[in-house]
Design an enzyme around this catalytic site. Structure first.
Site, PDB file in Angstrom:
ATOM      1  N   HIS A 100      52.215  54.040  12.875  1.00 55.35           N
ATOM      2  CA  HIS A 100      53.524  54.358  13.451  1.00 55.35           C
ATOM      3  C   HIS A 100      54.506  53.208  13.231  1.00 55.35           C
ATOM      4  O   HIS A 100      54.100  52.046  13.146  1.00 55.35           O
ATOM      5  CB  HIS A 100      53.409  54.587  14.968  1.00 55.35           C
ATOM      6  CG  HIS A 100      52.777  55.890  15.346  1.00 55.35           C
ATOM      7  ND1 HIS A 100      51.701  55.988  16.202  1.00 55.35           N
ATOM      8  CD2 HIS A 100      53.100  57.161  15.009  1.00 55.35           C
ATOM      9  CE1 HIS A 100      51.367  57.257  16.367  1.00 55.35           C
ATOM     10  NE2 HIS A 100      52.200  57.995  15.648  1.00 55.35           N
ATOM     11  N   GLU A 141      52.584  58.097  24.804  1.00 58.32           N
ATOM     12  CA  GLU A 141      53.911  57.840  24.236  1.00 58.32           C
ATOM     13  C   GLU A 141      54.235  58.774  23.067  1.00 58.32           C
ATOM     14  O   GLU A 141      55.406  59.095  22.829  1.00 58.32           O
ATOM     15  CB  GLU A 141      53.970  56.395  23.727  1.00 58.32           C
ATOM     16  CG  GLU A 141      55.196  56.121  22.906  1.00 58.32           C
ATOM     17  CD  GLU A 141      55.199  54.729  22.323  1.00 58.32           C
ATOM     18  OE1 GLU A 141      56.018  53.932  22.784  1.00 58.32           O
ATOM     19  OE2 GLU A 141      54.397  54.437  21.407  1.00 58.32           O
ATOM     20  N   ASP A 142      53.197  59.225  22.376  1.00 51.36           N
ATOM     21  CA  ASP A 142      53.463  60.054  21.193  1.00 51.36           C
ATOM     22  C   ASP A 142      53.932  61.459  21.541  1.00 51.36           C
ATOM     23  O   ASP A 142      54.478  62.166  20.698  1.00 51.36           O
ATOM     24  CB  ASP A 142      52.204  60.118  20.311  1.00 51.36           C
ATOM     25  CG  ASP A 142      51.888  58.755  19.739  1.00 51.36           C
ATOM     26  OD1 ASP A 142      52.844  58.069  19.323  1.00 51.36           O
ATOM     27  OD2 ASP A 142      50.713  58.364  19.739  1.00 51.36           O
ATOM     28  N   ARG A 195      53.076  60.998  10.244  1.00 51.17           N
ATOM     29  CA  ARG A 195      53.198  61.850  11.427  1.00 51.17           C
ATOM     30  C   ARG A 195      54.622  62.363  11.668  1.00 51.17           C
ATOM     31  O   ARG A 195      54.811  63.295  12.444  1.00 51.17           O
ATOM     32  CB  ARG A 195      52.759  61.077  12.681  1.00 51.17           C
ATOM     33  CG  ARG A 195      51.349  60.509  12.614  1.00 51.17           C
ATOM     34  CD  ARG A 195      50.292  61.588  12.801  1.00 51.17           C
ATOM     35  NE  ARG A 195      48.954  61.032  12.678  1.00 51.17           N
ATOM     36  CZ  ARG A 195      48.289  60.482  13.672  1.00 51.17           C
ATOM     37  NH1 ARG A 195      48.836  60.386  14.873  1.00 51.17           N
ATOM     38  NH2 ARG A 195      47.080  60.020  13.463  1.00 51.17           N
ATOM     39  N   CYS A 197      51.831  52.659  23.212  1.00 50.04           N
ATOM     40  CA  CYS A 197      51.301  54.031  23.200  1.00 50.04           C
ATOM     41  C   CYS A 197      50.829  54.498  24.570  1.00 50.04           C
ATOM     42  O   CYS A 197      50.707  55.701  24.797  1.00 50.04           O
ATOM     43  CB  CYS A 197      50.092  54.132  22.276  1.00 50.04           C
ATOM     44  SG  CYS A 197      50.132  53.048  20.871  1.00 50.04           S
ATOM     45  N   LEU A 226      41.239  59.837  16.880  1.00 47.86           N
ATOM     46  CA  LEU A 226      41.545  59.590  15.461  1.00 47.86           C
ATOM     47  C   LEU A 226      41.586  58.090  15.179  1.00 47.86           C
ATOM     48  O   LEU A 226      41.983  57.304  16.035  1.00 47.86           O
ATOM     49  CB  LEU A 226      42.919  60.187  15.127  1.00 47.86           C
ATOM     50  CG  LEU A 226      43.081  61.686  15.296  1.00 47.86           C
ATOM     51  CD1 LEU A 226      44.551  62.084  15.143  1.00 47.86           C
ATOM     52  CD2 LEU A 226      42.207  62.421  14.281  1.00 47.86           C
TER      53      LEU A 226
HETATM   54  C1  CIR Z   1      46.338  58.547  16.659  1.00 47.14           C
HETATM   55  O1  CIR Z   1      45.891  58.355  15.520  1.00 47.14           O
HETATM   56  O2  CIR Z   1      47.235  59.371  16.869  1.00 47.14           O
HETATM   57  C2  CIR Z   1      45.749  57.755  17.807  1.00 47.14           C
HETATM   58  N1  CIR Z   1      44.387  57.474  17.531  1.00 47.14           N
HETATM   59  C3  CIR Z   1      46.519  56.482  18.042  1.00 47.14           C
HETATM   60  C4  CIR Z   1      47.934  56.714  18.474  1.00 47.14           C
HETATM   61  C5  CIR Z   1      48.650  55.434  18.745  1.00 47.14           C
HETATM   62  N2  CIR Z   1      49.948  55.685  19.226  1.00 47.14           N
HETATM   63  C6  CIR Z   1      51.016  54.939  18.943  1.00 47.14           C
HETATM   64  O3  CIR Z   1      50.954  54.028  18.133  1.00 47.14           O
HETATM   65  N3  CIR Z   1      52.160  55.279  19.520  1.00 47.14           N
END
Ligand code: CIR
Length: 264
Positions: free
Chosen positions: A169, A72-73, A138, A256, A25
């Site tokens: 985020h 991390e998410d 999110r 992340c 994404l």
């Molecule tokens: C997303 O849109 O979820 C991923 N492309 C990027 C996530 C980055 N994660 C973060 O900042 N903790």
């Protein structure tokens, strides 16, 4: 309460990106990441974490989840306890389930959110005493409530804050430097959310540098932000600069790419 627990870590878990990372994404298309270069950068990042004094674990790619390198998410870790998140992007929701067996074999307890809401680990900034949880595209109110409820049991005061519009985020725009000091962009700091903390502002035009991490004595900063580097060195922090060009193409940064925790 546990001075330094927000940056003194013994262990980390990261996940390598797979071939499908090119489908990750992104808010704005800056071109696909190069999967091999991304993998090299994650390996260099993990090696640098090891040099900062943690035992590292690197998980295999999950090709069904193009964004799973942003591990991390998918979980929040507090000491010997892990809390799987409920990622707010439909293509990422299953990542937490995929991680569960690793969490179960690593932590004493895995606690589930009592909620139908959503929360991404990237919206959670833990200090020694506070849990900042940023509402975002999110993370919603229900997610905040459920995570805040668990974290309160571990001595954190939940603080509901707001991730700036057009920022993915909460931690895209801030990072913890020590128990009292946060590096944050002006657009986030202007919201007044950091009452009680000392702030160092990310130099204008270098907003993407804000997503830094501190691990033990080392502050990790993304490459390409010379004024941030100077500001943080002048403030006395020991810096390690790492190339995160491929993560940046998918709106990711240093925080992340790992779960960081203290198994003491
Ligand atoms: C997303 O849109 O979820 C991923 N492309 C990027 C996530 C980055 N994660 C973060 O900042 N903790």
């Amino acid at each position: 309460m546990s001075e330094g627990r927000s940056y003194r870590f013994t262990h980390t878990i990261s996940r390598l990106p797979g071939e499908t990372v090119v489908k990750g994404l992104r808010a704005e298309d800056m071109g696909d990441p190069d999967a091999q270069l991304f993998q090299d950068q994650v390996e260099a990042y993990v090696a640098a974490l090891g040099e900062a004094g943690v035992a590292t674990m690197t998980l295999d790619p999950l090709d069904d989840y193009p964004d799973s390198v942003f591990i991390e998410d998918a979980a929040v870790c507090v000491g010997r306890v892990a809390i799987p998140m409920r990622p707010g992007a439909p293509t990422r929701f299953g990542e937490a389930k995929e991680l569960r067996s690793v969490l179960e074999s690593t932590f004493d307890e895995v606690l589930d959110l009592d909620s139908d809401g959503f929360v991404d680990g990237g919206d959670v900034l833990l200090t020694d005493t506070d849990a900042f949880i940023g509402l975002s595209d999110r993370t919603d109110e229900e997610g905040f409530r459920a995570l805040g409820h668990i974290l309160a049991d571990y001595g954190y005061t939940p603080r509901k804050v707001v991730t700036p519009a057009d920022v993915l985020h909460f931690k895209s725009d801030c990072g913890l430097l020590d128990s009292e000091t946060i590096f944050a962009t002006g657009r986030l700091a202007d919201s007044g959310c950091f009452g009680g903390y000392r702030l160092i502002l990310t130099p204008e035009g270098e907003e993407a540098a804000a997503n830094l991490i501190r691990v033990n004595e080392t502050v990790f900063l993304s490459a390409g932000f010379p004024r941030s580097e100077e500001t943080l060195s002048d403030a006395g922090f020991e810096l390690q600069v790492l190339d995160t060009s491929e993560a940046a193409k998918l709106d990711g940064g240093l925080s992340c790419l790992s779960l960081r925790f203290h198994l003491g």
